[in-house]
Design an enzyme around this catalytic site. Structure first.
Site, PDB file in Angstrom:
ATOM      1  N   ASP A   1     -29.166  68.149 -31.232  1.00 59.98           N
ATOM      2  CA  ASP A   1     -29.714  69.213 -32.091  1.00 59.98           C
ATOM      3  C   ASP A   1     -30.630  68.625 -33.143  1.00 59.98           C
ATOM      4  OD1 ASP A   1     -30.150  71.568 -33.397  1.00 59.98           O
ATOM      5  OD2 ASP A   1     -28.084  71.847 -34.084  1.00 59.98           O
TER       6      ASP A   1
ATOM      7  N   GLU B   1     -34.644  73.747 -40.502  1.00 54.44           N
ATOM      8  CA  GLU B   1     -34.016  74.787 -39.673  1.00 54.44           C
ATOM      9  C   GLU B   1     -32.533  74.935 -39.989  1.00 54.44           C
ATOM     10  OE1 GLU B   1     -31.872  76.780 -36.505  1.00 54.44           O
ATOM     11  OE2 GLU B   1     -31.598  74.686 -37.042  1.00 54.44           O
ATOM     12  N   GLU B   2     -31.894  73.820 -40.295  1.00 53.03           N
ATOM     13  CA  GLU B   2     -30.433  73.840 -40.439  1.00 53.03           C
ATOM     14  C   GLU B   2     -29.964  74.538 -41.716  1.00 53.03           C
ATOM     15  OE1 GLU B   2     -28.433  73.190 -38.185  1.00 53.03           O
ATOM     16  OE2 GLU B   2     -29.372  71.769 -36.799  1.00 53.03           O
TER      17      GLU B   2
HETATM   18 ZN   LIG Z   1     -30.851  73.200 -34.064  1.00 53.08          ZN
END
Ligand SMILES: [Zn+2]
Ligand SMILES: *[C@@H]1O[C@H](CO)[C@@H](O)[C@H](O)[C@H]1NC(C)=O
Ligand SMILES: *[C@@H]1O[C@H](CO)[C@@H](O)[C@H](O)[C@H]1NC(C)=O
Ligand SMILES: *[C@@H]1O[C@H](CO)[C@@H](O)[C@H](O)[C@H]1NC(C)=O
Length: 395
Positions: A125, A156-157
């Site tokens: 990820d 994004e996280e």
């Molecule tokens: Zn991700």
């Protein structure tokens, strides 16, 4: 005249696309496979926990420049940049995108050559997606007449500040993309949609007192416990659900309150995330407010306070295109940048590796999954763009 020129151009485009031997190839050429491993390793080796994406971004930008992409960077905040890469034209039909930040803590890269397992923070990820996307796009640039861009975002996280910044970027390529392919761990399947999200914090303010004389104070912890009880009741029976996404869930992620056992707590708070299976954030906000209204009224009467702080707007469940043959499909319960990219485009979500290991201390995938992802991205890009051309011809 213009119309017929356009049709000719489209027909040529389709002819060119159909020459791409996408289905014929079921293994990756050796040089692509070793480039893939190299790229993936470099990306994973550079720590890039959200907020600290500077180094990985710099490395990736120069890698892409070496591969003859035109690279632009967009500063999102100090030393954190989105990276946009493309070939001969800036506005393209297809955009391929993922994120370069990871969750904490950092775990170093390893490659076990016996088991062919590759691990480390971000290996799944989403640096697995990033590496596979780049190798796939490299191989397709000629075939798709350089009508492809890559976008790698930060943040994004932790709520998607990178993708939000790209959406509102005044220099954003126009017109909008027609097809966007997002990379997140999906076990090599196409995702038909994911749950929505709504985050909030309940803040309670009471009045401190000696615990021997609790009637002189107002315990923020008592009030919060009561409020959480109401939310549990709501969770048990009152939240929207759907066939496609199942139940809406509510997670009490972090609870804090008070200072010591012998002091009546003055403040308390709870951070909560709701994953929406149906309905809209507005509907769920309404349900939460009314579930807490009695508790709020009571604590206010005692001179305390209960406030709900919403973590942004949230978004409803996100339906995603998954109409490509010969891909397995599924839905997922995690949030992505998919709804944060502004514009009216067809969107796909695919990536190597499993979400179940993604944020863990054993984040890893098989070399084979990574290689398969390159082939799958190629097929996905070609099929999605072919559909796009067909749709235009039918019009
Ligand atoms: Zn991700
Ligand atoms: C980039 O372009 C240069 C000049 O056209 C060429 O010599 C080089 O081989 C290209 N590199 C790649 C990786 O395509
Ligand atoms: C590598 O994988 C093999 C096979 O699963 C395992 O026996 C071995 O312990 C692993 N090596 C390391 C260094 O973890
Ligand atoms: C959804 O919630 C209901 C009621 O709490 C429960 O019976 C059911 O098993 C849940 N469904 C899923 C898919 O978790």
């Amino acid at each position: 005249m213009l119309g017929s020129l356009l049709l000719t151009a489209l027909a040529l485009g389709v002819a060119a696309l159909q020459q791409v031997p996408v289905q014929a190839e079921d293994t990756l050429p050796k040089d692509s496979a070793s480039e893939l491993l190299y790229l993936h390793r470099k990306l994973v080796e550079i720590e890039s926990i959200t907020g600290n994406e500077g180094d990985v971004g710099q490395w990736l930008a120069s890698y892409l420049r070496e591969k003859n992409f035109t690279v632009e960077t967009q500063e999102v905040s100090e030393n954190r940049h989105n990276i946009l890469a493309y070939g001969s034209k800036r506005s393209t039909t297809i955009l391929v995108s993922s994120h370069i930040d990871t969750v904490p803590p950092f775990w170093p890269y390893y490659h076990n050559k016996t088991s062919d397992v590759i691990g480390g923070r971000g290996s799944v990820d989403a640096k697995g997606s990033v590496a596979a996307q780049i190798i796939a796009v490299q191989a397709l640039r000629e075939h798709l007449r350089d009508d492809l861009s890559l976008l790698f975002v930060v943040g994004e996280e932790t709520g998607g500040d990178g993708m939000r910044a790209f959406s509102s970027w005044s220099e954003r390529p126009q017109p909008n993309y027609e097809v966007v392919i997002f990379g997140e761990p999906t076990e090599g399947k196409l995702v038909c949609g994911h749950k929505g999200i709504l985050g909030f914090t309940v803040h309670v303010k009471g009045k401190a007192a000696h615990s021997g004389y609790p009637w002189l104070g107002v315990s923020a912890n008592d009030v919060l416990a009561e409020a959480l009880g109401k939310l549990l009741e709501l969770r048990e029976k009152g939240l929207p659900w759907s066939e496609k996404y199942g139940n809406t869930t509510m997670n009490f992620g972090k609870i804090e309150g008070g200072v010591a056992a012998n002091v009546v707590a003055e403040t308390a708070s709870a951070n909560i995330a709701v994953r929406l299976a149906a309905g809209t954030p507005n509907v769920v906000r309404g349900l939460i407010i009314s579930a807490l209204s009695d508790v709020k009224a009571r604590v206010e009467k005692l001179g305390g306070d209960l406030e709900i702080e919403w973590a942004g707007e949230g978004y409803p469940p996100v339906n995603i295109n998954c109409d490509i043959e010969n891909f397995d499909t599924m839905t997922v319960n995690y949030g992505t940048d998919v709804p944060l990219l502004a514009g009216d485009h067809r969107r796909y979500l695919y990536g190597p590796g499993s979400i179940f290991v993604a944020h863990s201390d054993h984040e890893a995938l098989k070399k084979k999954e990574l290689e398969q992802a390159v082939l799958d991205y190629r097929r996905l890009i070609v099929e999605a763009s072919r559909m796009d051309h067909q749709t235009q011809q039918e019009l």
